[in-house]
Design a protein around this motif. Sequence first.
Motif, PDB file in Angstrom:
ATOM      1  N   ALA A  61      45.549  11.272  46.674  1.00 31.47           N
ATOM      2  CA  ALA A  61      45.017  10.236  45.788  1.00 31.47           C
ATOM      3  C   ALA A  61      45.487  10.449  44.352  1.00 31.47           C
ATOM      4  CB  ALA A  61      43.489  10.229  45.844  1.00 31.47           C
ATOM      5  N   THR A  62      45.585  11.718  43.962  1.00 28.47           N
ATOM      6  CA  THR A  62      46.073  12.026  42.613  1.00 28.47           C
ATOM      7  C   THR A  62      47.569  11.794  42.505  1.00 28.47           C
ATOM      8  OG1 THR A  62      44.328  13.670  42.264  1.00 28.47           O
ATOM      9  CG2 THR A  62      46.293  13.830  40.873  1.00 28.47           C
ATOM     10  N   ALA A  63      48.318  12.294  43.473  1.00 28.88           N
ATOM     11  CA  ALA A  63      49.773  12.235  43.394  1.00 28.88           C
ATOM     12  C   ALA A  63      50.310  10.822  43.549  1.00 28.88           C
ATOM     13  CB  ALA A  63      50.375  13.143  44.465  1.00 28.88           C
ATOM     14  N   GLU A  64      49.696  10.030  44.432  1.00 30.75           N
ATOM     15  CA  GLU A  64      50.254   8.721  44.754  1.00 30.75           C
ATOM     16  C   GLU A  64      49.533   7.567  44.085  1.00 30.75           C
ATOM     17  OE1 GLU A  64      50.539   8.289  48.968  1.00 30.75           O
ATOM     18  OE2 GLU A  64      51.780  10.089  49.225  1.00 30.75           O
ATOM     19  N   ARG A  65      48.260   7.736  43.756  1.00 36.99           N
ATOM     20  CA  ARG A  65      47.506   6.617  43.181  1.00 36.99           C
ATOM     21  C   ARG A  65      47.004   6.896  41.777  1.00 36.99           C
ATOM     22  NH1 ARG A  65      45.717   6.952  48.427  1.00 36.99           N
ATOM     23  NH2 ARG A  65      43.675   7.784  47.880  1.00 36.99           N
ATOM     24  N   GLY A  66      47.337   8.068  41.246  1.00 41.82           N
ATOM     25  CA  GLY A  66      46.983   8.359  39.864  1.00 41.82           C
ATOM     26  C   GLY A  66      45.522   8.640  39.624  1.00 41.82           C
ATOM     27  N   GLU A  67      44.786   8.987  40.686  1.00 40.97           N
ATOM     28  CA  GLU A  67      43.363   9.273  40.509  1.00 40.97           C
ATOM     29  C   GLU A  67      43.182  10.665  39.892  1.00 40.97           C
ATOM     30  OE1 GLU A  67      41.124   8.612  44.056  1.00 40.97           O
ATOM     31  OE2 GLU A  67      42.010   6.618  44.407  1.00 40.97           O
ATOM     32  N   SER A 159      51.795  15.051  40.454  1.00 42.33           N
ATOM     33  CA  SER A 159      52.556  13.875  40.880  1.00 42.33           C
ATOM     34  C   SER A 159      53.997  14.225  41.247  1.00 42.33           C
ATOM     35  CB  SER A 159      52.556  12.807  39.783  1.00 42.33           C
ATOM     36  OG  SER A 159      53.306  13.227  38.659  1.00 42.33           O
ATOM     37  N   SER A 160      54.437  15.452  40.899  1.00 46.87           N
ATOM     38  CA  SER A 160      55.776  15.914  41.250  1.00 46.87           C
ATOM     39  C   SER A 160      55.660  17.085  42.221  1.00 46.87           C
ATOM     40  CB  SER A 160      56.539  16.372  40.004  1.00 46.87           C
ATOM     41  OG  SER A 160      56.834  15.277  39.163  1.00 46.87           O
ATOM     42  N   PRO A 161      56.463  17.123  43.270  1.00 47.95           N
ATOM     43  CA  PRO A 161      56.330  18.196  44.266  1.00 47.95           C
ATOM     44  C   PRO A 161      56.863  19.526  43.752  1.00 47.95           C
ATOM     45  CG  PRO A 161      58.202  16.802  44.800  1.00 47.95           C
ATOM     46  CD  PRO A 161      57.495  16.143  43.648  1.00 47.95           C
ATOM     47  N   ALA A 162      56.238  20.603  44.178  1.00 50.76           N
ATOM     48  CA  ALA A 162      56.736  21.948  43.881  1.00 50.76           C
ATOM     49  C   ALA A 162      58.003  22.199  44.700  1.00 50.76           C
ATOM     50  CB  ALA A 162      55.673  22.989  44.209  1.00 50.76           C
ATOM     51  N   PHE A 163      58.818  23.132  44.224  1.00 47.57           N
ATOM     52  CA  PHE A 163      60.068  23.440  44.911  1.00 47.57           C
ATOM     53  C   PHE A 163      60.442  24.883  44.620  1.00 47.57           C
ATOM     54  CE2 PHE A 163      60.859  21.619  40.752  1.00 47.57           C
ATOM     55  CZ  PHE A 163      61.781  22.487  40.172  1.00 47.57           C
ATOM     56  N   VAL A 164      61.407  25.400  45.353  1.00 46.22           N
ATOM     57  CA  VAL A 164      61.909  26.740  45.066  1.00 46.22           C
ATOM     58  C   VAL A 164      63.341  26.647  44.560  1.00 46.22           C
ATOM     59  CG1 VAL A 164      60.426  27.966  46.701  1.00 46.22           C
ATOM     60  CG2 VAL A 164      62.665  27.141  47.449  1.00 46.22           C
ATOM     61  N   ILE A 165      63.653  27.494  43.600  1.00 48.08           N
ATOM     62  CA  ILE A 165      65.021  27.644  43.114  1.00 48.08           C
ATOM     63  C   ILE A 165      65.527  28.991  43.624  1.00 48.08           C
ATOM     64  CG2 ILE A 165      66.427  28.101  41.078  1.00 48.08           C
ATOM     65  CD1 ILE A 165      65.952  25.209  41.376  1.00 48.08           C
ATOM     66  N   ARG A 166      66.653  28.965  44.293  1.00 49.20           N
ATOM     67  CA  ARG A 166      67.191  30.178  44.888  1.00 49.20           C
ATOM     68  C   ARG A 166      68.179  30.859  43.948  1.00 49.20           C
ATOM     69  NH1 ARG A 166      65.636  30.482  49.996  1.00 49.20           N
ATOM     70  NH2 ARG A 166      64.880  28.588  51.027  1.00 49.20           N
ATOM     71  N   HIS A 167      68.249  32.181  44.064  1.00 49.55           N
ATOM     72  CA  HIS A 167      69.248  32.969  43.348  1.00 49.55           C
ATOM     73  C   HIS A 167      69.757  34.040  44.310  1.00 49.55           C
ATOM     74  CE1 HIS A 167      66.241  36.174  42.717  1.00 49.55           C
ATOM     75  NE2 HIS A 167      65.386  35.183  42.481  1.00 49.55           N
ATOM     76  N   GLU A 310      64.363   6.427  42.650  1.00 47.86           N
ATOM     77  CA  GLU A 310      63.131   7.182  42.905  1.00 47.86           C
ATOM     78  C   GLU A 310      62.101   6.763  41.871  1.00 47.86           C
ATOM     79  OE1 GLU A 310      63.969  11.547  44.102  1.00 47.86           O
ATOM     80  OE2 GLU A 310      65.365  11.099  42.475  1.00 47.86           O
ATOM     81  N   ASN A 311      60.848   7.116  42.094  1.00 49.83           N
ATOM     82  CA  ASN A 311      59.850   6.944  41.045  1.00 49.83           C
ATOM     83  C   ASN A 311      60.316   7.672  39.797  1.00 49.83           C
ATOM     84  OD1 ASN A 311      58.237   5.423  42.710  1.00 49.83           O
ATOM     85  ND2 ASN A 311      56.750   7.048  43.117  1.00 49.83           N
ATOM     86  N   SER A 312      60.109   7.071  38.639  1.00 45.37           N
ATOM     87  CA  SER A 312      60.770   7.556  37.430  1.00 45.37           C
ATOM     88  C   SER A 312      60.359   8.969  37.026  1.00 45.37           C
ATOM     89  CB  SER A 312      60.532   6.587  36.264  1.00 45.37           C
ATOM     90  OG  SER A 312      59.159   6.401  36.033  1.00 45.37           O
ATOM     91  N   ASN A 313      59.109   9.373  37.297  1.00 45.96           N
ATOM     92  CA  ASN A 313      58.728  10.742  36.933  1.00 45.96           C
ATOM     93  C   ASN A 313      59.448  11.763  37.812  1.00 45.96           C
ATOM     94  OD1 ASN A 313      56.999   9.721  39.060  1.00 45.96           O
ATOM     95  ND2 ASN A 313      55.825  11.619  38.878  1.00 45.96           N
ATOM     96  N   ILE A 314      59.655  11.430  39.089  1.00 48.31           N
ATOM     97  CA  ILE A 314      60.420  12.305  39.977  1.00 48.31           C
ATOM     98  C   ILE A 314      61.891  12.288  39.574  1.00 48.31           C
ATOM     99  CG2 ILE A 314      61.028  12.805  42.365  1.00 48.31           C
ATOM    100  CD1 ILE A 314      58.065  13.050  41.864  1.00 48.31           C
TER     101      ILE A 314
END
Length: 724
Positions: A61-67, A159-167, A310-314
């Motif tokens: 609800a928070t990520a997709e609808r801004g609640e 609203s933005s998904p977490a991710f991993v950066i590899r090294h 994509e959605n502009s924040n992403i």
Amino acid sequence: MTQTGNNQDFDVNSAARNWRVEATAQPTPSELVTEKFASDVLTVDQLKTRLSKSAFKSLQATAERGETLDPTIADTVALAMKSWAMEMGATHYTHWFQPLTGGTAEKHDSFLNPAGDGVAIMSFSGKELIQAEPDASSFPSGGLRATFEARGYTAWDPSSPAFVIRHANGATLCIPSVFASWKGEALDLKTPLLRSIEALNKAVTPALKLFGASEGTRVTSSLGAEQEYFLIAEEYYYRRPDLVMSGRTLFGAKPPRGQELEDHYFGAIPDRILSFMTDAEMQLYALGIPVKTRHNEVAPGQFEVAPIFENSNIAADHQQLMMQVLRNTARKYGLVCLMHEKPFAGINGSGKHCNWSMATDAGENLLDPGETPDENMQFLFFTSAVLKAVDEHQDLLRACVASASNDHRLGAAEAPPAIISIFLGSELSDIFERLASGQGGRGKAAGLMGLGSRVLPEIPIHAGDRNRTSPFAFTGNKFEFRAVGSSQSISFPITVMNAIVADSVGHLVEDLQAKMEGGAALDAALADLVRETYTKHKRIVFDGDGYSDEWHHEAEHTRGLLNLRTALDAVEQLHSPKNVELFGKLEILNDRELAARQEIMYDIYFKTVNIEGETTEYMAQRQILPAALAYLAALKDVPEGSRAAAGVSREVGEVTDKLYDALQALREQNAAQGGEEVHEKAHHMRDAVLPAMNEVRACADRLENLIDFKLWPLPTYRQMLFVK
């Protein structure tokens, strides 16, 4: 055929068949891409399997609808994030954010926590997820906090998904975040962007309700950003102090061949470059970045990559990651990726065309004209809102792309001019003109084109052409903002586009409701409103050659459009009363936050040109002048009486003397600084240092074409642009 050995029958044909089956069982390249996509992202599906049903619904609800975020689920989400990240090989986490430097920032913390008696556990709490406290003292703030006020906060952006950066030795969990001062003021580019998305939603949903949309409809902006860049050999890069220090060549004579033959554009991609592109794309796929297009650009050594919408924040997050991946990957192939807007004089520079639109959560593109755009009043309403927004806020659109580096590109023969205008195309322009005249209908429509050979298919043609000279062009179902620079973050330009359209739509909804309250039916009220809006703001529409001198004169003197030629002309407009009111009313930036951004833009301009000025002085004094003097000394060893030696010596001597004089003048301007206030220093850089740099460069570039190649201390344009 059967062969026997060790008392066992062995069917050769069967073995061959089995081998073929095993071989075809290996994943194809396309299957690898599909499998790879978003593999380093904590996706919705991943979260759904790791969270309770109630926690997942709350987060969704928070990520997709801004609640509003429910803080009680933080520990549950943090545990899911940590478990997933550790499975991906992560040992550390970071709140990944976008400070006002235009880049990204991160401070890594380990999951490791000592538990006593030589025992350690891996932990990550909801408190650590929601908020972190980095040292904010060294980030630009424009006066939002004093140097001694070091405290700042990063806050999780769900609203933005977490991710991993590899090294090479592991991975890091990156948590997209916003960044604020101790007093709660935005110190980043992401916070205003998220606020602008909310403002756009609040403005557009009332309009959609008038058109019959459901109560649950939510609107966001969507974006696809085309990234242009140059690649040069790493060995040349490190032999050029100007590239290392400023990202562009401060010296360099034009080679005999540049882009004149127009053979690089869409040409065959060299193998080394294609290998780099493929590697970078696989990394981008893993990060969930939907890159779609790759090709050679116009200038030799120049290339482009572009994602789908994509959605502009992403999209803003992904653009920052894309630049990082391109730069890092290039080094693996002995290359350096240059993002500067104009790394080489005399050939095309690089932009980042931002394709902007609005869409509902049901997937409806509000700028899609459909098959009958003349009858699609919803489309015409929102398009006229964009016309109104761009006309009334030309200053903001110019200011949001203002930088010292973009000044070298805007207005040149490959980029839009500094004058903001809109290209609609012949079909859409005709529809609006017919509406304005009361005629209505549609004069020109798309059709099929025959190509003159029966073996070739008839292809659909658009009713209007494209216009590459337009800063803000309608391109089918979106507007392409072409003035954005290749090195900059797209967050502020998106924020501005969202804000000005939200403001425009809000005013038009009020006008539409007033007409309907006066007794007009919706269709009639809409037609009147679109006609009135187009008539009032049609001065911003221009479908011709934006490069021509005639247009510049017409735009400025006949139409009254702004011509903010340099970045500083534009930055001066940023904190005007009009813009303070706009951002304040929409709750995107308050007065102090907007003033801070203006101050930072002045400061970055000053520092950018100051670095360039001092680097120019260094290179001229330590590299170019000694090379000229060494050549003059070598010419003295030529047998006396040589007319060629005498002529060359005279010419080189004259240019060297001019170089020396220009260098002294530049040294004086570099030392002067121009005043105490940052805006005074910035203006001094533009009005005194840049012209002095150009004088030094003119002499140096002349010497490059006179001095023995073996004595010239810098890699040339010929080498950098054409050695792949």
